[in-house]
Scaffold this motif. Structure first.
Motif, PDB file in Angstrom:
ATOM      1  N   GLY A 135      -2.861   1.960  20.412  1.00 41.78           N
ATOM      2  CA  GLY A 135      -2.789   0.522  20.279  1.00 41.78           C
ATOM      3  C   GLY A 135      -2.383   0.150  18.871  1.00 41.78           C
ATOM      4  N   LEU A 136      -1.217  -0.443  18.734  1.00 43.61           N
ATOM      5  CA  LEU A 136      -0.695  -0.840  17.428  1.00 43.61           C
ATOM      6  C   LEU A 136      -1.022  -2.299  17.168  1.00 43.61           C
ATOM      7  N   PRO A 137      -1.330  -2.654  15.923  1.00 43.36           N
ATOM      8  CA  PRO A 137      -1.470  -4.079  15.592  1.00 43.36           C
ATOM      9  C   PRO A 137      -0.149  -4.808  15.813  1.00 43.36           C
ATOM     10  N   GLY A 138      -0.226  -6.130  15.928  1.00 35.88           N
ATOM     11  CA  GLY A 138       0.972  -6.902  16.202  1.00 35.88           C
ATOM     12  C   GLY A 138       1.857  -7.143  14.994  1.00 35.88           C
ATOM     13  N   ASN A 139       1.305  -7.093  13.779  1.00 31.59           N
ATOM     14  CA  ASN A 139       2.135  -7.270  12.590  1.00 31.59           C
ATOM     15  C   ASN A 139       3.073  -6.071  12.429  1.00 31.59           C
ATOM     16  N   PRO A 140       4.350  -6.301  12.130  1.00 31.95           N
ATOM     17  CA  PRO A 140       5.330  -5.203  12.161  1.00 31.95           C
ATOM     18  C   PRO A 140       5.021  -4.036  11.233  1.00 31.95           C
ATOM     19  N   LEU A 141       4.739  -4.295   9.950  1.00 33.14           N
ATOM     20  CA  LEU A 141       4.468  -3.173   9.054  1.00 33.14           C
ATOM     21  C   LEU A 141       3.139  -2.508   9.399  1.00 33.14           C
TER      22      LEU A 141
ATOM     23  N   ARG B 273      -4.063   2.846   1.370  1.00 36.19           N
ATOM     24  CA  ARG B 273      -2.985   1.874   1.512  1.00 36.19           C
ATOM     25  C   ARG B 273      -1.661   2.616   1.661  1.00 36.19           C
ATOM     26  N   LEU B 274      -0.840   2.222   2.632  1.00 39.25           N
ATOM     27  CA  LEU B 274       0.472   2.813   2.852  1.00 39.25           C
ATOM     28  C   LEU B 274       1.530   1.842   2.332  1.00 39.25           C
ATOM     29  N   VAL B 275       2.320   2.292   1.362  1.00 41.36           N
ATOM     30  CA  VAL B 275       3.254   1.414   0.655  1.00 41.36           C
ATOM     31  C   VAL B 275       4.674   1.968   0.810  1.00 41.36           C
TER      32      VAL B 275
ATOM     33  N   LEU C 253       8.335  -0.437  -3.197  1.00 44.15           N
ATOM     34  CA  LEU C 253       9.214  -1.544  -2.872  1.00 44.15           C
ATOM     35  C   LEU C 253       8.412  -2.820  -2.636  1.00 44.15           C
ATOM     36  N   ARG C 254       9.047  -3.934  -2.907  1.00 44.37           N
ATOM     37  CA  ARG C 254       8.420  -5.226  -2.641  1.00 44.37           C
ATOM     38  C   ARG C 254       8.465  -5.517  -1.143  1.00 44.37           C
ATOM     39  N   TYR C 255       7.939  -6.689  -0.790  1.00 45.69           N
ATOM     40  CA  TYR C 255       7.909  -7.128   0.597  1.00 45.69           C
ATOM     41  C   TYR C 255       7.187  -6.107   1.480  1.00 45.69           C
ATOM     42  N   ASN C 256       5.949  -5.812   1.066  1.00 40.92           N
ATOM     43  CA  ASN C 256       5.172  -4.794   1.775  1.00 40.92           C
ATOM     44  C   ASN C 256       3.933  -5.384   2.451  1.00 40.92           C
ATOM     45  N   GLY C 257       3.981  -6.687   2.759  1.00 42.67           N
ATOM     46  CA  GLY C 257       2.875  -7.298   3.492  1.00 42.67           C
ATOM     47  C   GLY C 257       2.850  -6.836   4.932  1.00 42.67           C
TER      48      GLY C 257
ATOM     49  N   GLY D  19      10.701  -4.460   3.222  1.00 46.91           N
ATOM     50  CA  GLY D  19      10.458  -3.301   2.378  1.00 46.91           C
ATOM     51  C   GLY D  19      10.702  -1.999   3.099  1.00 46.91           C
ATOM     52  N   ILE D  20      10.164  -1.852   4.308  1.00 44.15           N
ATOM     53  CA  ILE D  20      10.306  -0.586   5.040  1.00 44.15           C
ATOM     54  C   ILE D  20      11.756  -0.357   5.451  1.00 44.15           C
ATOM     55  N   ALA D  21      12.550  -1.436   5.615  1.00 34.53           N
ATOM     56  CA  ALA D  21      13.955  -1.268   5.980  1.00 34.53           C
ATOM     57  C   ALA D  21      14.747  -0.602   4.865  1.00 34.53           C
ATOM     58  N   ALA D  22      14.315  -0.756   3.614  1.00 32.48           N
ATOM     59  CA  ALA D  22      15.003  -0.135   2.481  1.00 32.48           C
ATOM     60  C   ALA D  22      14.348   1.168   2.056  1.00 32.48           C
TER      61      ALA D  22
END
Length: 558
Positions: A440-446, A488-490, A508-512, A518-521
């Motif tokens: 079961g994965l949380p709904g937030n993408p990251l 924390r996974l960054v 990387l930034r945008y890691n909320g 962030g994960i795309a880069a």
């Protein structure tokens, strides 16, 4: 007697008596406060803050609502954009841990006790009758449940998922070579013949016997794929192509560019000294029949496929790819178009399939069920997959149906929450002893990506028979704030060192939790321990499945 009412007073006795009375008054006031707090239960948090405000002290940030030490202000930066939903889950599972003073049961006392403020202390020497106990049996204020245990650590949960995947012997199927790539070998691959299976020429040139110069006859000579040739007499030479069978009694092969041909005399001269056996690949040079080429658990890459074909295989024994069903939950998700009217695009449905295929799974198309408990239960009971992946619904909100449905099905919860950010509401369950697993994965993408790498990746590796990858560490080239209690996974990207410096990773930034920019880069995730790390610290790195090999790792054949 109290205060200064003694018949014999010594110098300064008035001051000491007044001080003693004041101290006793303060002690009795503190006891009254403690009694009031014990009786009103959930009001203790507001009482602490009221007392801090009354004393001029700043409100304490020492503990959060679960009793842990709270983070400093600077530690909160871009940590938990999804805190509100996760706090809601904690509150729903442990209501007493999050009671406010307004929810304390009314006990007939003045409201100044119910909201945490103590009644005035009795005057010294006066008697205060005990307050009646008006709490009912089973009242939460009197019998509050103990706080829930802390969630298991990130590394422990990864080990649990890996063990679950290796729970039984893997199945074995035989696939033709063109269908085997990407699968894992169920058995060690042994050579079915010598490689090469006969002495062959490694170069285009001349096969010679004995010392030179060598006599030769004009003609095409020996070509690859032809049958055995007659033995080569001493003092003679014959043209030979790369891969052709070397005639018996051949001393060496002379490359064309290292030979001089005297056409008029019919003689071959060597421009360099000739060493016995040069440029000849002897039979069995690479392997002998029966010798192990690659072990079980090896992923069938194009190179492994070529080796298997050279060694005589037409089909390979492999472990079937794990079959995965994807169930996308949530009424707020759109399949196309721009977000509008409170609806958002589904980012996980398009992302999960390719990601799981990159992990070696056979994935069906995502099914979108919305927030429908009946549809979820039907999908779970009708699946024939090895793993079901759900998105969203793992908390305890009014439309979070994963836990209730799993309870109704009698599923075994192996993991229910992880001490990791983002993604701590993730879960791992087994629907039945011989049934599929569910991640079961949380709904937030990251947060969902965190769940993939924490639970799905080691679980699928175990089911597919893949050996666990050795973790590796890298320098992080910046200070990374950590969660006070959780891993924390960054998202990070690898960077080469400059001027002889070491290679490193940069956060990387945008890691909320709700962000994918962030994960795309990124080409990996840094595993940041609780409390964070300083620049120059080594941290464990999780490579993304499509990331190239890290530049500082050496291959096993160097």
């Amino acid at each position: 007697m109290t205060g200064s009412e003694g018949p014999h007073r010594e110098p300064g006795s008035d001051v000491r008596a007044a001080g003693s009375a004041s101290e006793r008054a303060r002690e009795e006031e503190e006891r009254a406060v403690e009694q009031a707090l014990a009786l009103v239960g959930g009001a203790n948090r507001s009482s602490r803050s009221d007392r801090s405000a009354g004393s001029g002290e700043p409100p304490s940030r020492g503990r959060d609502t679960r009793g842990h030490r709270g983070p400093r202000d600077e530690d909160l930066d871009d940590l938990d954009a999804g805190r509100s939903s996760n706090t809601h889950a904690d509150r729903s599972r442990d209501p007493q841990a999050h009671r406010s003073s307004d929810s304390a049961p009314y006990d007939g006392r003045d409201n100044d006790l119910r909201d945490g403020r103590a009644a005035p202390a009795p005057a010294p020497g006066s008697e205060q009758p005990p307050l009646p106990d008006r709490t009912l049996p089973g009242d939460p204020a009197k019998t509050s449940a103990p706080p829930p245990p802390p969630p298991p650590s990130w590394d422990r949960v990864r080990a649990v998922a890996a063990r679950a995947g290796r729970g039984g012997p893997p199945a074995t199927i035989r696939l033709p070579l063109d269908r085997a790539p990407g699968h894992v070998l169920a058995e060690a691959l042994g050579a079915l013949t010598d490689l090469p299976s006969f002495d062959t020429s490694a170069m285009d040139g001349w096969a010679v016997a004995g010392p030179g110069p060598w006599a030769f006859e004009a003609g095409a000579g020996l070509l690859a794929g032809r049958g055995p040739a007659a033995a080569l007499p001493d003092g003679t030479a014959v043209r030979i192509a790369t891969g052709a069978r070397v005639p018996p009694e051949t001393t060496a092969v002379i490359r064309s560019e290292h030979a001089h041909v005297d056409e008029a005399r019919g003689l071959l001269h060597a421009r360099r000294s000739v060493v016995t056996g040069q440029d000849i690949r002897p039979r069995g040079q690479e392997c002998r029949s029966g010798e192990q080429l690659v072990p079980a658990g090896t992923v069938v890459t194009p190179a492994v496929l070529g080796l298997a074909a050279a060694a005589g295989y037409d089909a390979l024994p492999v472990v079937p790819r794990p079959r995965v069903d994807i169930l996308v939950l949530g009424d707020e998700l759109l399949n196309a178009g721009l977000p509008h009217d409170g609806l958002i695009r589904d980012a996980l449905g398009p992302m999960l399939g390719p990601w799981l295929r990159a992990l070696g799974a056979e994935v069906s198309g995502p099914r979108r069920l919305g927030d429908d408990a009946g549809a979820l239960r039907s999908a779970l009971t009708s699946s024939d997959a090895d793993l079901i992946v759900t998105t969203g619904g793992t908390a305890a909100g009014p439309v979070d149906h994963v836990h209730p449905v799993l309870d109704a099905l009698g599923a075994e919860l192996l993991v229910d929450g992880v001490a990791v950010r983002p993604g701590h509401p993730m879960l791992l369950a087994r629907l039945s002893p011989d049934g599929p697993y569910l991640v079961g994965l949380p709904g937030n993408p990251l947060a969902a990506v965190s769940g993939l790498l924490t639970l799905a990746e080691p679980l699928l590796a175990g089911i597919a028979g893949r050996p666990a990858q050795d973790p590796y560490r890298a320098l992080v080239h910046a200070e990374v704030h950590g969660h006070p209690h959780d891993t924390r996974l960054v998202p990070v990207v690898h960077r080469p060192g400059r001027a002889g410096g070491r290679d490193h990773v940069a956060p990387l930034r945008y890691n909320g939790p709700a962000m994918l920019r962030g994960i795309a880069a990124a080409d990996g995730l840094a595993v940041v321990p609780p409390g964070g790390v300083r620049s120059g610290t080594e941290v464990e790195i999780l490579d993304l499945p499509w990331a190239p090999a890290t530049p500082w790792t050496e291959g096993c054949f160097t």
